[in-house]
Scaffold this motif. Structure first.
Motif, PDB file in Angstrom:
ATOM      1  N   ILE A 144      -2.907  -6.028 -10.090  1.00  0.00           N
ATOM      2  CA  ILE A 144      -1.775  -6.147 -10.891  1.00  0.00           C
ATOM      3  C   ILE A 144      -0.757  -5.059 -10.890  1.00  0.00           C
ATOM      4  CG2 ILE A 144      -0.739  -6.333 -13.041  1.00  0.00           C
ATOM      5  CD1 ILE A 144      -2.417  -8.899 -12.424  1.00  0.00           C
ATOM      6  N   CYS A 145      -1.168  -3.823 -10.951  1.00  0.00           N
ATOM      7  CA  CYS A 145      -0.178  -2.751 -10.939  1.00  0.00           C
ATOM      8  C   CYS A 145       0.750  -2.495  -9.854  1.00  0.00           C
ATOM      9  CB  CYS A 145      -1.019  -1.504 -10.846  1.00  0.00           C
ATOM     10  SG  CYS A 145      -0.229   0.052 -11.582  1.00  0.00           S
ATOM     11  N   PRO A 146       1.992  -2.801 -10.499  1.00  0.00           N
ATOM     12  CA  PRO A 146       3.286  -2.506  -9.615  1.00  0.00           C
ATOM     13  C   PRO A 146       3.511  -1.132  -9.275  1.00  0.00           C
ATOM     14  CG  PRO A 146       4.048  -3.075 -11.674  1.00  0.00           C
ATOM     15  CD  PRO A 146       2.605  -3.066 -11.709  1.00  0.00           C
ATOM     16  N   SER A 147       3.317  -0.178 -10.263  1.00  0.00           N
ATOM     17  CA  SER A 147       3.535   1.357 -10.064  1.00  0.00           C
ATOM     18  C   SER A 147       2.624   1.637  -8.926  1.00  0.00           C
ATOM     19  CB  SER A 147       3.087   1.949 -11.503  1.00  0.00           C
ATOM     20  OG  SER A 147       3.295   3.420 -11.391  1.00  0.00           O
ATOM     21  N   GLY A 148       1.300   1.339  -8.855  1.00  0.00           N
ATOM     22  CA  GLY A 148       0.386   1.568  -7.628  1.00  0.00           C
ATOM     23  C   GLY A 148       1.009   1.347  -6.275  1.00  0.00           C
ATOM     24  N   LEU A 149       1.495   0.045  -6.408  1.00  0.00           N
ATOM     25  CA  LEU A 149       2.144  -0.567  -5.098  1.00  0.00           C
ATOM     26  C   LEU A 149       3.076   0.368  -4.611  1.00  0.00           C
ATOM     27  CD1 LEU A 149       1.419  -2.729  -3.069  1.00  0.00           C
ATOM     28  CD2 LEU A 149       3.460  -3.950  -3.998  1.00  0.00           C
ATOM     29  N   ILE A 150       4.261   0.369  -5.698  1.00  0.00           N
ATOM     30  CA  ILE A 150       5.457   1.171  -5.431  1.00  0.00           C
ATOM     31  C   ILE A 150       5.297   2.481  -4.955  1.00  0.00           C
ATOM     32  CG2 ILE A 150       7.796   1.664  -6.165  1.00  0.00           C
ATOM     33  CD1 ILE A 150       7.685  -0.873  -7.815  1.00  0.00           C
ATOM     34  N   MET A 151       4.567   3.228  -5.850  1.00  0.00           N
ATOM     35  CA  MET A 151       4.539   4.721  -5.589  1.00  0.00           C
ATOM     36  C   MET A 151       3.349   5.191  -4.669  1.00  0.00           C
ATOM     37  SD  MET A 151       7.292   5.816  -7.319  1.00  0.00           S
ATOM     38  CE  MET A 151       6.677   7.648  -7.146  1.00  0.00           C
ATOM     39  N   ALA A 152       2.365   4.275  -4.525  1.00  0.00           N
ATOM     40  CA  ALA A 152       1.291   4.620  -3.605  1.00  0.00           C
ATOM     41  C   ALA A 152       1.155   3.779  -2.500  1.00  0.00           C
ATOM     42  CB  ALA A 152       0.127   4.796  -4.487  1.00  0.00           C
ATOM     43  N   GLY A 153       1.111   2.701  -2.784  1.00  0.00           N
ATOM     44  CA  GLY A 153       0.670   1.695  -1.562  1.00  0.00           C
ATOM     45  C   GLY A 153       1.743   1.620  -0.474  1.00  0.00           C
ATOM     46  N   SER A 166      -4.795  -2.409   8.209  1.00  0.00           N
ATOM     47  CA  SER A 166      -5.876  -3.144   7.150  1.00  0.00           C
ATOM     48  C   SER A 166      -5.307  -3.770   6.249  1.00  0.00           C
ATOM     49  CB  SER A 166      -6.654  -1.796   6.603  1.00  0.00           C
ATOM     50  OG  SER A 166      -7.187  -1.025   7.235  1.00  0.00           O
ATOM     51  N   VAL A 167      -3.921  -3.997   6.154  1.00  0.00           N
ATOM     52  CA  VAL A 167      -3.338  -4.939   4.987  1.00  0.00           C
ATOM     53  C   VAL A 167      -3.774  -6.354   5.177  1.00  0.00           C
ATOM     54  CG1 VAL A 167      -1.097  -5.807   4.535  1.00  0.00           C
ATOM     55  CG2 VAL A 167      -1.244  -3.372   4.936  1.00  0.00           C
ATOM     56  N   GLY A 168      -4.265  -6.723   4.114  1.00  0.00           N
ATOM     57  CA  GLY A 168      -4.852  -7.871   3.903  1.00  0.00           C
ATOM     58  C   GLY A 168      -4.082  -8.921   2.702  1.00  0.00           C
ATOM     59  N   ILE A 169      -4.797  -9.834   2.266  1.00  0.00           N
ATOM     60  CA  ILE A 169      -4.267 -10.723   1.342  1.00  0.00           C
ATOM     61  C   ILE A 169      -3.824 -10.195  -0.132  1.00  0.00           C
ATOM     62  CG2 ILE A 169      -6.562 -11.494   0.406  1.00  0.00           C
ATOM     63  CD1 ILE A 169      -5.116 -14.521   0.253  1.00  0.00           C
ATOM     64  N   THR A 170      -4.762  -9.187  -0.542  1.00  0.00           N
ATOM     65  CA  THR A 170      -4.769  -8.613  -1.781  1.00  0.00           C
ATOM     66  C   THR A 170      -3.191  -7.833  -1.915  1.00  0.00           C
ATOM     67  OG1 THR A 170      -6.884  -8.180  -1.870  1.00  0.00           O
ATOM     68  CG2 THR A 170      -5.697  -7.049  -3.387  1.00  0.00           C
ATOM     69  N   PHE A 171      -2.699  -7.115  -0.854  1.00  0.00           N
ATOM     70  CA  PHE A 171      -1.710  -6.486  -0.572  1.00  0.00           C
ATOM     71  C   PHE A 171      -0.384  -7.343  -0.840  1.00  0.00           C
ATOM     72  CE2 PHE A 171       1.372  -3.141   0.660  1.00  0.00           C
ATOM     73  CZ  PHE A 171       2.314  -3.947   1.424  1.00  0.00           C
TER      74      PHE A 171
ATOM     75  N   ILE B  49      -3.509   0.583  -3.488  1.00  0.00           N
ATOM     76  CA  ILE B  49      -2.634   0.415  -2.629  1.00  0.00           C
ATOM     77  C   ILE B  49      -2.634  -0.809  -1.980  1.00  0.00           C
ATOM     78  CG2 ILE B  49      -2.665   2.814  -2.085  1.00  0.00           C
ATOM     79  CD1 ILE B  49      -3.964   2.312   0.479  1.00  0.00           C
ATOM     80  N   GLY B  50      -3.652  -1.951  -2.750  1.00  0.00           N
ATOM     81  CA  GLY B  50      -3.580  -3.356  -2.445  1.00  0.00           C
ATOM     82  C   GLY B  50      -4.526  -3.538  -1.166  1.00  0.00           C
ATOM     83  N   LEU B  51      -5.432  -2.548  -0.915  1.00  0.00           N
ATOM     84  CA  LEU B  51      -6.150  -2.907   0.239  1.00  0.00           C
ATOM     85  C   LEU B  51      -7.782  -3.460  -0.429  1.00  0.00           C
ATOM     86  CD1 LEU B  51      -3.663  -1.891   1.798  1.00  0.00           C
ATOM     87  CD2 LEU B  51      -5.346  -0.656   3.414  1.00  0.00           C
ATOM     88  N   ALA B  52      -7.616  -3.606  -1.542  1.00  0.00           N
ATOM     89  CA  ALA B  52      -9.289  -3.860  -1.981  1.00  0.00           C
ATOM     90  C   ALA B  52      -9.259  -5.281  -1.865  1.00  0.00           C
ATOM     91  CB  ALA B  52      -9.388  -3.251  -3.329  1.00  0.00           C
ATOM     92  N   ASP B  53      -9.689  -5.712  -0.802  1.00  0.00           N
ATOM     93  CA  ASP B  53      -9.927  -7.331  -0.535  1.00  0.00           C
ATOM     94  C   ASP B  53     -11.523  -7.529  -0.615  1.00  0.00           C
ATOM     95  OD1 ASP B  53      -7.767  -7.025   2.402  1.00  0.00           O
ATOM     96  OD2 ASP B  53      -7.482  -7.663   0.322  1.00  0.00           O
ATOM     97  N   GLU B  54     -11.898  -6.926  -1.732  1.00  0.00           N
ATOM     98  CA  GLU B  54     -13.364  -7.347  -2.310  1.00  0.00           C
ATOM     99  C   GLU B  54     -13.366  -8.765  -2.658  1.00  0.00           C
ATOM    100  OE1 GLU B  54     -14.603  -3.299  -4.288  1.00  0.00           O
ATOM    101  OE2 GLU B  54     -12.790  -4.308  -5.166  1.00  0.00           O
ATOM    102  N   ASN B  55     -14.455  -9.345  -2.209  1.00  0.00           N
ATOM    103  CA  ASN B  55     -14.543 -10.809  -2.659  1.00  0.00           C
ATOM    104  C   ASN B  55     -15.553 -10.813  -3.946  1.00  0.00           C
ATOM    105  OD1 ASN B  55     -15.294 -13.354  -2.992  1.00  0.00           O
ATOM    106  ND2 ASN B  55     -15.501 -13.783  -0.968  1.00  0.00           N
ATOM    107  N   ILE B  56     -14.788 -10.850  -4.992  1.00  0.00           N
ATOM    108  CA  ILE B  56     -15.795 -10.948  -6.336  1.00  0.00           C
ATOM    109  C   ILE B  56     -16.661 -12.007  -6.351  1.00  0.00           C
ATOM    110  CG2 ILE B  56     -13.670  -9.361  -7.206  1.00  0.00           C
ATOM    111  CD1 ILE B  56     -13.069 -11.676  -9.276  1.00  0.00           C
ATOM    112  N   PHE B  57     -16.334 -13.236  -5.784  1.00  0.00           N
ATOM    113  CA  PHE B  57     -16.997 -14.232  -6.041  1.00  0.00           C
ATOM    114  C   PHE B  57     -18.434 -14.189  -5.320  1.00  0.00           C
ATOM    115  CE2 PHE B  57     -14.107 -16.705  -8.328  1.00  0.00           C
ATOM    116  CZ  PHE B  57     -12.891 -16.521  -7.795  1.00  0.00           C
ATOM    117  N   GLU B  58     -18.174 -13.525  -4.209  1.00  0.00           N
ATOM    118  CA  GLU B  58     -19.587 -13.059  -3.519  1.00  0.00           C
ATOM    119  C   GLU B  58     -20.494 -12.160  -4.435  1.00  0.00           C
ATOM    120  OE1 GLU B  58     -18.618 -13.088   1.204  1.00  0.00           O
ATOM    121  OE2 GLU B  58     -19.504 -11.231   0.246  1.00  0.00           O
ATOM    122  N   LYS B  59     -19.604 -11.263  -5.148  1.00  0.00           N
ATOM    123  CA  LYS B  59     -20.697 -10.174  -5.858  1.00  0.00           C
ATOM    124  C   LYS B  59     -20.895 -10.957  -7.034  1.00  0.00           C
ATOM    125  CE  LYS B  59     -17.989  -5.993  -4.900  1.00  0.00           C
ATOM    126  NZ  LYS B  59     -17.211  -4.833  -5.472  1.00  0.00           N
ATOM    127  N   LEU B  60     -20.405 -12.157  -7.599  1.00  0.00           N
ATOM    128  CA  LEU B  60     -20.841 -12.469  -8.766  1.00  0.00           C
ATOM    129  C   LEU B  60     -22.107 -13.872  -8.376  1.00  0.00           C
ATOM    130  CD1 LEU B  60     -17.676 -13.639 -10.770  1.00  0.00           C
ATOM    131  CD2 LEU B  60     -19.646 -12.568 -11.595  1.00  0.00           C
TER     132      LEU B  60
END
Lengths: 273, 70
Positions: A144-153, A166-171, B49-60
């Motif tokens: 969720i946190c947009p502050s983390g993405l804008i100021m850190a990510g 390493s950027v993926g779907i979560t990013f 920074i948005g790089l935590a692509d952990e699969n929580i369903f796998e963990k559960l």
């Protein structure tokens, strides 16, 4: 001194290491042991302090324990100031206000229905507490946190080729969500604070009992609602002054017509002493 | 007066929590909670920074590969 000056001063105090944006590496000195009472990512290269919300999730997830130290920090700040740090210290609050002020489609009256404020409760209970407690993720930070993405990510990814790879779907999910937040912030003042931020909610728990209060003299108030028009949180004033959603910015105080003078702000301890 | 008593109690409890974080060891290695706070703040947080692509369903629920090996 105007509130904006306080916000800028605290922004500078929290972000003295601007040159770290060139390396994309966070500062790792002793002040990282202390949490600044605002939503500002501890991975932000320029940030001198820790983020209380991130620290709570980190300790719960990795140590499976109650984060006593961070809760003690927030309780002490809350007991004295309530959620005034939202109005005076939080960099993301400042970002929202500045963005809203230059927005071409801003509205001073737009707001979502009241029940949307309960999203904050869901974020706090589910993403900040339960998800980390099961060892799954630092839920709010990760998703969720947009502050983390804008100021850190974004700065870290821009400066580090290896991390960029390493950027993926979560990013991309966070980027999408942050874009949505920015659009809504440009329309509705402090949109994120009103409906999403769990840190403001934690500090808001102390609003009724904190030493710093917005004071309403009910004998002088004629319920003209001039204070309501100035409230950045879209609260129903004067009824919701010092409520859990109030950020104690004090914008309502000067808006009360001088012939009534029903509002003031300050530390109640002066009255007691 | 009642409010100042409540605030005082909260401040005392806060102080206890802060001291606990600085002093109390949480594991056999002598790690204190303040060490965790420090570690969180000093490193690049993949979650933030948005790089935590952990699969929580796998963990559960675990993966089907693990179940096959069992």
């Amino acid at each position: 001194m105007s509130r904006r000056i306080y916000q800028l001063i605290f922004f500078i105090i929290q972000n003295p290491f601007i040159s770290n944006f060139m390396t994309g590496r966070p500062y790792n000195g002793p002040t990282k042991s202390f949490c600044a009472p605002g939503l500002h990512c501890y991975s932000c290269p320029s940030m001198a302090f820790g983020c209380p919300l991130g620290t709570i999730q980190y300790v719960i997830k990795y140590a499976a324990m109650i984060p006593y130290y961070t809760l003690g920090t927030l309780s002490a700040i809350g007991a004295v100031f309530g959620s005034a740090s939202c109005g005076y210290v939080c960099p993301f609050g400042l970002f929202q206000e500045l963005l809203h002020s230059i927005s071409p489609w801003k509205s001073d009256t737009a707001k979502l229905p009241q029940p949307f404020r309960y999203i904050k409760w869901g974020n706090l209970i589910l993403l900040v507490i339960i998800v980390p407690a099961f060892g799954l993720a630092q839920g709010f930070c990760a998703w969720i946190c947009p502050s983390g993405l804008i100021m850190a990510g974004l700065p870290i990814i821009a400066a580090n080729e290896g991390i960029r790879a390493s950027v993926g779907i979560t990013f991309y999910w966070k980027l999408f969500l942050t874009t949505v937040f920015i659009i809504f912030i440009m329309r509705e003042k402090r949109f994120f604070c009103r409906y999403i931020c769990p840190l403001g909610l934690i500090l808001g728990f102390f609003n009724k009992i904190s030493l710093y209060q917005i004071k309403l003299d009910k004998n002088k108030c004629v319920t003209c609602r001039a204070c309501q028009k100035s409230c950045p949180m879209g609260l129903k004033l004067p009824e919701e002054i010092n409520s859990i959603d109030c950020i104690k910015c004090g914008e309502c105080v000067p808006s009360c017509p001088s012939k009534f003078g029903a509002l003031s702000k300050g530390f109640e301890i002066k009255k007691i002493l | 007066m009642k409010k100042i008593v409540i605030v005082s109690i909260i401040l005392i409890i806060s102080l206890i929590f802060l001291i606990k974080g600085w002093v109390h060891e949480i594991d056999e290695d002598g790690t204190k909670e303040i060490d965790l706070v420090n570690a969180a703040g000093k490193n690049v947080c993949m979650s933030c920074i948005g790089l935590a692509d952990e699969n929580i369903f796998e963990k559960l629920f675990g993966t089907s590969e693990k179940k096959d090996n069992e």
